[in-house]
Design a protein around this motif. Structure first.
Motif, PDB file in Angstrom:
ATOM      1  N   ILE A   1       1.119  -1.111   0.105  1.00 33.59           N
ATOM      2  CA  ILE A   1       0.223  -0.098   0.082  1.00 33.59           C
ATOM      3  C   ILE A   1       0.752   1.317  -0.255  1.00 33.59           C
ATOM      4  O   ILE A   1       0.335   2.397  -0.520  1.00 33.59           O
ATOM      5  CB  ILE A   1      -0.971   0.318   1.367  1.00 33.59           C
ATOM      6  N   ALA A   2       2.142   0.986   0.838  1.00 33.86           N
ATOM      7  CA  ALA A   2       3.047   2.399   1.004  1.00 33.86           C
ATOM      8  C   ALA A   2       3.163   2.273  -0.303  1.00 33.86           C
ATOM      9  O   ALA A   2       3.372   3.623  -0.990  1.00 33.86           O
ATOM     10  CB  ALA A   2       3.901   2.522   2.080  1.00 33.86           C
ATOM     11  N   ASP A   3       3.676   2.017  -0.951  1.00 24.80           N
ATOM     12  CA  ASP A   3       4.487   1.619  -2.679  1.00 24.80           C
ATOM     13  C   ASP A   3       3.658   2.142  -3.873  1.00 24.80           C
ATOM     14  O   ASP A   3       3.667   3.394  -4.568  1.00 24.80           O
ATOM     15  CB  ASP A   3       4.968   0.470  -2.944  1.00 24.80           C
ATOM     16  N   LEU A   4       1.947   1.694  -3.445  1.00 24.60           N
ATOM     17  CA  LEU A   4       1.403   2.964  -4.597  1.00 24.60           C
ATOM     18  C   LEU A   4       0.763   3.919  -3.872  1.00 24.60           C
ATOM     19  O   LEU A   4       0.801   5.129  -4.381  1.00 24.60           O
ATOM     20  CB  LEU A   4      -0.060   1.841  -4.268  1.00 24.60           C
TER      21      LEU A   4
ATOM     22  N   ASN B   1      11.878   5.687   4.865  1.00 26.15           N
ATOM     23  CA  ASN B   1      11.597   5.236   6.219  1.00 26.15           C
ATOM     24  C   ASN B   1      10.973   4.206   6.003  1.00 26.15           C
ATOM     25  O   ASN B   1      10.139   4.158   5.984  1.00 26.15           O
ATOM     26  CB  ASN B   1      10.390   6.007   6.748  1.00 26.15           C
ATOM     27  N   VAL B   2      11.712   2.621   5.960  1.00 25.93           N
ATOM     28  CA  VAL B   2      10.457   1.253   5.982  1.00 25.93           C
ATOM     29  C   VAL B   2       9.568   0.877   7.248  1.00 25.93           C
ATOM     30  O   VAL B   2       9.158   1.045   7.240  1.00 25.93           O
ATOM     31  CB  VAL B   2      12.022   0.252   5.704  1.00 25.93           C
ATOM     32  N   GLU B   3      10.133   1.398   8.236  1.00 29.45           N
ATOM     33  CA  GLU B   3       9.557   1.140   9.413  1.00 29.45           C
ATOM     34  C   GLU B   3       8.048   1.708   9.626  1.00 29.45           C
ATOM     35  O   GLU B   3       6.826   0.908   9.513  1.00 29.45           O
ATOM     36  CB  GLU B   3       9.905   1.640  10.189  1.00 29.45           C
ATOM     37  N   ARG B   4       7.587   3.153   8.824  1.00 28.87           N
ATOM     38  CA  ARG B   4       6.581   3.968   8.411  1.00 28.87           C
ATOM     39  C   ARG B   4       6.122   2.745   7.624  1.00 28.87           C
ATOM     40  O   ARG B   4       4.403   3.196   7.413  1.00 28.87           O
ATOM     41  CB  ARG B   4       6.885   5.918   8.235  1.00 28.87           C
ATOM     42  N   ARG B   5       6.891   2.347   6.128  1.00 29.18           N
ATOM     43  CA  ARG B   5       5.450   1.930   5.290  1.00 29.18           C
ATOM     44  C   ARG B   5       5.413   0.583   6.063  1.00 29.18           C
ATOM     45  O   ARG B   5       4.044   0.884   5.389  1.00 29.18           O
ATOM     46  CB  ARG B   5       7.079   2.259   3.996  1.00 29.18           C
ATOM     47  N   ASN B   6       5.995   0.040   7.030  1.00 29.63           N
ATOM     48  CA  ASN B   6       5.536  -1.072   6.905  1.00 29.63           C
ATOM     49  C   ASN B   6       4.393  -0.832   8.374  1.00 29.63           C
ATOM     50  O   ASN B   6       3.126  -1.706   8.249  1.00 29.63           O
ATOM     51  CB  ASN B   6       6.531  -1.775   7.562  1.00 29.63           C
ATOM     52  N   GLN B   7       4.366   0.299   8.851  1.00 34.67           N
ATOM     53  CA  GLN B   7       3.449   0.088   9.706  1.00 34.67           C
ATOM     54  C   GLN B   7       1.352   0.866   9.261  1.00 34.67           C
ATOM     55  O   GLN B   7       0.749   0.537   9.092  1.00 34.67           O
ATOM     56  CB  GLN B   7       3.794   1.080  10.460  1.00 34.67           C
ATOM     57  N   LEU B   8       2.239   1.613   7.827  1.00 29.81           N
ATOM     58  CA  LEU B   8       0.958   1.698   7.303  1.00 29.81           C
ATOM     59  C   LEU B   8       0.521   0.630   6.535  1.00 29.81           C
ATOM     60  O   LEU B   8      -0.863   0.581   6.890  1.00 29.81           O
ATOM     61  CB  LEU B   8       1.699   3.312   6.122  1.00 29.81           C
TER      62      LEU B   8
ATOM     63  N   GLN C   1      -4.133  -2.377   5.566  1.00 30.53           N
ATOM     64  CA  GLN C   1      -4.260  -4.058   5.115  1.00 30.53           C
ATOM     65  C   GLN C   1      -5.314  -4.926   6.704  1.00 30.53           C
ATOM     66  O   GLN C   1      -5.810  -5.643   6.546  1.00 30.53           O
ATOM     67  CB  GLN C   1      -2.646  -5.101   5.564  1.00 30.53           C
ATOM     68  N   GLN C   2      -4.924  -4.640   7.544  1.00 30.21           N
ATOM     69  CA  GLN C   2      -5.740  -5.124   8.740  1.00 30.21           C
ATOM     70  C   GLN C   2      -6.533  -4.680   8.227  1.00 30.21           C
ATOM     71  O   GLN C   2      -7.564  -4.822   9.685  1.00 30.21           O
ATOM     72  CB  GLN C   2      -5.146  -4.647  10.422  1.00 30.21           C
TER      73      GLN C   2
END
Length: 415
Positions: free
Chosen positions: A104-107, A335-342, A347-348
């Motif tokens: 989603i972050a990449d989109l 910021n990989v961590e924030r992208r993963n959080q998003l 997704q959740q």
């Protein structure tokens, strides 16, 4: 192409009919009987299959028994199609796995950078802020913001914040910087002529109070202080100024004493409830005396005026907004961590929605299909598979003819 197979099927049926007419007079011979059986069976097979294909959609020859199969069973068909889409094609597990595959972050980043998202952000922010500024009344908003700030400060516990700030400052060496700055400022203030004049006047008042029209005290002051020690009020004031400056310039001793005092006070603030209550009470008293709504109103009024007089709108007030948006996007991208959080949060939420609303897929399919009238449904199916269905008629004539010929041969030679 839509009428192609229908035309062929009709031609095959016509050939079978005329073939029967031509061969029937010679049915007693082998050749005549062979073609008579072949053509009659082909014609029967073609007519039967024509009846069957037509019965799917209409009433062939006006016969209503077991005909119009699709229109009569449209509700069952629609329910089965909806059930198939919901429970076979778009199952919960399949949808969830697809959601988990998406970045989603990449989109979001690609939308912002490559598909006009950045400009959309600017335009939305411009409109939102501009609308807010248009609707805002400076005086009312000033009062509201002041009350909001006061309520927030009054509810917040200041003591823990003060403890953390002071402890952090000491840990990072900012206390030394503050002490040095404070000492320099105090020295600068002490050396001022106004301070010297005030000290001189103060010493004169003290001496005047001490003497109180006493001749002995007056003579003592004059002889001892003025004549022998040369300590006039002006000289004493200068000595006090010099002493104060020397004390402040002796940084090592002063810094040590101040640090000890701060640490003791900090410890007391951490542990002593009375000290904490005093701080909170002082905070409330200070907050009540603060009045900033007029200044806030003036700031808001200025912003409104500037935004109204420039074609760039409210973003005239914000320098390099495009660069700031670019920086924001870049920081988020890196910021990989924030992208993963998003990704995880989105997704959740989507998976929760799938669990809750998955049954709506079938309803949506059913509602969409129910917009079709019988005529529309027939036209739709015929446009998609009608040409293939006409092959049933052709195959029926061919297979029927072959079976008829095969039966004739068996019966002719063996019966």
């Amino acid at each position: 192409m839509k009428k192609s197979n229908s035309y062929k099927a009709t031609v095959v049926l016509g050939i079978s009919f005329f073939g029967l007419l031509l061969s029937y007079p010679f049915k007693d011979s082998f050749t005549g009987g062979f073609f008579t059986s072949l053509c009659s069976a082909a014609m029967v097979g073609g007519i039967a299959d024509w009846f069957g294909v037509t019965a799917l959609f209409r009433k062939p020859l006006g016969i209503s028994f077991r005909t119009e199969i699709i229109p009569r069973n449209r509700e069952k068909i629609f329910n089965e199609m909806a059930n198939m889409v919901q429970n076979e094609f778009l199952t919960k597990e399949r949808l969830k796995s697809k959601v988990e595959e998406y970045d989603i972050a990449d989109l979001l980043i690609r939308y912002l950078k490559e598909h006009g998202g950045k400009q959309d952000m600017k335009e939305v922010l411009d409109k939102v802020v501009q609308n807010l500024l248009d609707e805002i009344h400076p005086q009312e908003m000033g009062v509201f913001i002041e009350k909001l700030i006061k309520d927030g400060v009054e509810k917040a516990q200041v003591s823990p914040i003060v403890v953390k700030v002071i402890a952090w400052s000491i840990e990072h060496g900012y206390d030394d910087l503050i002490i040095d700055f404070t000492c320099k400022e105090l020295i600068r203030i002490i050396k001022r002529k106004e301070v010297h004049d005030e000290l001189t006047m103060f010493i004169k008042r003290v001496r005047s109070e001490y003497e109180k029209h006493s001749v002995v005290r007056t003579l003592t002051d004059k002889i001892l202080l003025d004549w022998f020690l040369s300590l006039s009020p002006a000289n004493i004031a200068q000595l006090l100024q010099d002493k104060g400056c020397n004390l402040l310039e002796d940084k090592h001793v002063l810094r040590k004493e101040i640090r000890i005092y701060i640490e003791n006070w900090l410890k007391k603030l951490k542990e002593d409830k009375n000290t904490q209550d005093k701080i909170e009470k002082l905070k409330v008293e200070i907050v009540k005396k603060i009045s900033i709504h007029e200044q806030l109103a003036q700031v808001i009024k200025t912003y409104k005026e500037v935004a109204a007089t420039h074609s760039e709108g409210v973003f005239y007030l914000i320098k390099d907004i495009n660069q700031e948006v670019n920086n924001l996007i870049t920081r988020f991208e890196d910021n990989v961590e924030r992208r993963n959080q998003l990704n995880s949060k989105v997704q959740q939420k989507v998976i929760q929605w799938i669990d809750k609303e998955h049954g709506y897929i079938g309803k949506m399919v059913n509602e969409s299909l129910n917009h079709f009238t019988n005529a529309m449904l027939i036209e739709f199916i015929e446009s998609k598979v009608g040409n293939d269905l006409q092959m049933i008629r052709i195959n029926g004539s061919i297979v029927g003819g072959l079976v008829g010929a095969f039966i004739f041969v068996i019966t002719f030679w063996f019966v």
